[in-house]
Design a protein around this motif. Sequence first.
Motif, PDB file in Angstrom:
ATOM      1  N   SER A   1       0.832  -1.199   0.000  1.00  0.00           N
ATOM      2  CA  SER A   1       0.000   0.000   0.000  1.00  0.00           C
ATOM      3  C   SER A   1       0.867   1.249   0.000  1.00  0.00           C
ATOM      4  O   SER A   1       0.572   2.229  -0.696  1.00  0.00           O
ATOM      5  CB  SER A   1      -0.920  -0.011   1.223  1.00  0.00           C
ATOM      6  OG  SER A   1      -1.814  -1.074   1.173  1.00  0.00           O
TER       7      SER A   1
ATOM      8  N   ASN B   1       0.891   4.243  -2.894  1.00  0.00           N
ATOM      9  CA  ASN B   1       0.674   5.653  -2.568  1.00  0.00           C
ATOM     10  C   ASN B   1       1.845   6.513  -3.036  1.00  0.00           C
ATOM     11  O   ASN B   1       1.668   7.635  -3.532  1.00  0.00           O
ATOM     12  CB  ASN B   1       0.472   5.814  -1.067  1.00  0.00           C
ATOM     13  CG  ASN B   1      -0.838   5.228  -0.602  1.00  0.00           C
ATOM     14  OD1 ASN B   1      -1.773   5.086  -1.385  1.00  0.00           O
ATOM     15  ND2 ASN B   1      -0.926   4.871   0.673  1.00  0.00           N
TER      16      ASN B   1
ATOM     17  N   GLN C   1       0.447   3.789   7.892  1.00  0.00           N
ATOM     18  CA  GLN C   1       0.498   3.086   6.612  1.00  0.00           C
ATOM     19  C   GLN C   1       1.167   1.724   6.747  1.00  0.00           C
ATOM     20  O   GLN C   1       0.716   0.730   6.168  1.00  0.00           O
ATOM     21  CB  GLN C   1       1.237   3.935   5.578  1.00  0.00           C
ATOM     22  CG  GLN C   1       0.446   5.138   5.079  1.00  0.00           C
ATOM     23  CD  GLN C   1       1.270   6.032   4.165  1.00  0.00           C
ATOM     24  OE1 GLN C   1       2.498   6.020   4.213  1.00  0.00           O
ATOM     25  NE2 GLN C   1       0.610   6.803   3.335  1.00  0.00           N
TER      26      GLN C   1
END
Length: 289
Positions: free
Chosen positions: A28, A32, A138
Amino acid sequence: MSKISMTPGALLMLAMLTACSTAPRSTSLLENTRQQYQMAQNNPRIAQLAPLEMRQADDAMVLANSAAIKNESSEEIDKLAYLASKKIDIANEAAKQKNAENTIANAGRERDEMRLNQRTQEVSQEKNRADQAAYSAQVAQANTLNAQQKVTALSAELADIKAKNTDRGIVITLGDLLFGTNDARLNPDGMHELQKLAAVLQAHQQQTLSIEGHTDSTGGAAYNLRLSERRANAVSSALQLMGVQKTRMTMHGYGEEFPLMDNHTAENRQMNRRVEIILSDDAGHIVNR
């Protein structure tokens, strides 16, 4: 017809992606960072005002994508993606600062620059704190998602032997019909089911197993306990012959202690006669009964 220009780093990344024959690993955080990088590339002010910083961001992005293409660990990919994100932030900030410097050069340069530097430092401190909090969130989110994806993938690989996701982890149940009557020996069907499981376990070496034997309440409790232990040990022995290390397995016999159903009917008693194989998480943890 207009031509699309690409940075050397983007060209290298494209070449690596084109040459890769397998799907690259991703996280992820990396996804991003790729979006953040694309936004920076689409901003002409950054290339104009911060070319050096943007080249450094480009190089850092290549390293992160290369780690993904090489299927390196999620931790290594996240580390490189985080460094690339910081380089992109630096390019953005450098472009903003250069633009501000160009503006204040025409009116009250010294006074306005002093105020700008003070504000930039404050913003930088605030941003560093926000970045650290965002990065921690995150990484935690990526780790959780990665664990869930692994469980889902492993369950899919075990679909042929009707594995189930439970509060204790992934459970494979070997029913009474896979053993001889009142016997611990696996019949050919039982051995075939275990061969499917062993093939998956060879590809997932991090998983350990708890092998648990169960019986119905027919007969003496001591006999039932011994039968459940013998069946659990028989499953372990068969898996060892199929290449699964003994150190990955623990065996338990519970006899009639944990029935799935009441023992009032023949059908229910047959469901209670079983061996359950519980797979651990990646850390080797299995929830105890």
